[in-house]
Design an enzyme around this catalytic site. Structure first.
Site, PDB file in Angstrom:
ATOM      1  N   HIS A  15      -0.423   6.266  -0.325  1.00  0.00           N
ATOM      2  CA  HIS A  15       0.656   5.770   0.535  1.00  0.00           C
ATOM      3  C   HIS A  15       1.798   5.180  -0.295  1.00  0.00           C
ATOM      4  CE1 HIS A  15       1.975   2.771   3.865  1.00  0.00           C
ATOM      5  NE2 HIS A  15       2.395   3.979   4.205  1.00  0.00           N
ATOM      6  N   HIS A  57      11.574   2.719   2.667  1.00  0.00           N
ATOM      7  CA  HIS A  57      10.936   2.635   3.984  1.00  0.00           C
ATOM      8  C   HIS A  57      11.810   1.930   5.009  1.00  0.00           C
ATOM      9  CE1 HIS A  57       8.405   0.713   7.088  1.00  0.00           C
ATOM     10  NE2 HIS A  57       7.698   1.824   7.014  1.00  0.00           N
TER      11      HIS A  57
END
Length: 248
Positions: A15, A57
């Site tokens: 991730h 992000h």
């Protein structure tokens, strides 16, 4: 029951490069994940004000850089000067924000695979999907295995499908809202990527019977990983590159 197409991606996906062990979405993180044996990574891609796909992000710069404000409202010339590592630890101070092209070159040179989450600045959903898909097709042209494009944003996936329909896509879900399976099929997705707690035997069977793959985020506990493996899911996205061996 629809026939599932071959799935070229490994079960384990790191991730944002290396979870929380390095500054997320930086090349340092992907190198860190690779050092732990991972061959596939997840990243987040959005657009600068002048249309350059870069990795981050959040909509705002504040959490993961020394910048301020909305990242997508700044040109790449300004974003490229930011420190995207010092927030994590002094060891990573000075680590820059990478472009999607930077990461593509790293992955292609080392035979790594990539899941690109299309993470648009609000209001740019369609455009971001289109630009990221075009750039991915250009960068991975001729590659044996293309990147997997995923998004929570239906319009981003529609944009990606419109300009590069051959690239595989996955619908990200944080809840099994009404019509979720039909939405994934309508988008021509090859995968559904859920919060890991949403999967049970019935939902896995629905996805598999529809000819798609079942992936999970973000799995950081051994009990959760074992449950997903027992359910027959196809992919596990994790922060814990230090806990889970991708060869296991």
């Amino acid at each position: 029951m629809a026939e599932r197409s071959p799935w070229p991606y490994p079960r384990w996906v790191a991730h944002r490069g290396a979870g929380k062990l390095a500054p997320e979405n930086t090349l340092a993180a992907f190198r860190f994940g690779a050092a732990h044996g991972y061959r596939m990574f997840e990243c987040d891609a959005k657009l600068s004000a002048d249309g350059v796909p870069f990795l981050m992000h959040d909509a705002t710069l504040d959490r993961t850089t020394n910048g301020r404000g909305i990242g997508g409202e700044q040109p790449w010339s300004a974003l490229s000067q930011l420190d995207a590592g010092g927030w994590h630890s002094r060891a990573f101070a000075g680590e820059p924000l990478p472009t999607l092209e930077n990461l593509a070159r790293f992955c292609l040179a080392n035979d790594y695979l990539l899941n690109i989450e299309i993470k648009p600045t609000p209001g740019t959903e369609r455009e971001t999907g289109e630009v990221v898909a075009r750039e991915a097709a250009r960068l991975w042209q001729g590659a044996a295995i293309p990147p997997l494009l995923t998004s929570f944003q239906v319009e981003s996936l529609r944009g990606a499908a419109a300009v590069q329909p051959e690239l595989p896509r996955g619908l990200l879900l944080d809840s099994l809202r009404k019509g979720w399976l039909e939405a994934a099929l309508d988008l021509g997705c090859q995968a559904v990527v859920c919060n890991h707690a949403l999967w049970d035997a019935g939902t896995v069977a629905q996805v598999h019977d529809a000819g798609m793959r079942s992936l999970s985020y973000t799995v950081n506990d051994d009990w959760a990983a074992q449950r997903l493996i027992a359910l027959g899911t196809d992919g596990i996205i994790t922060d814990r590159v230090d806990l889970f061996s991708p060869a296991g």
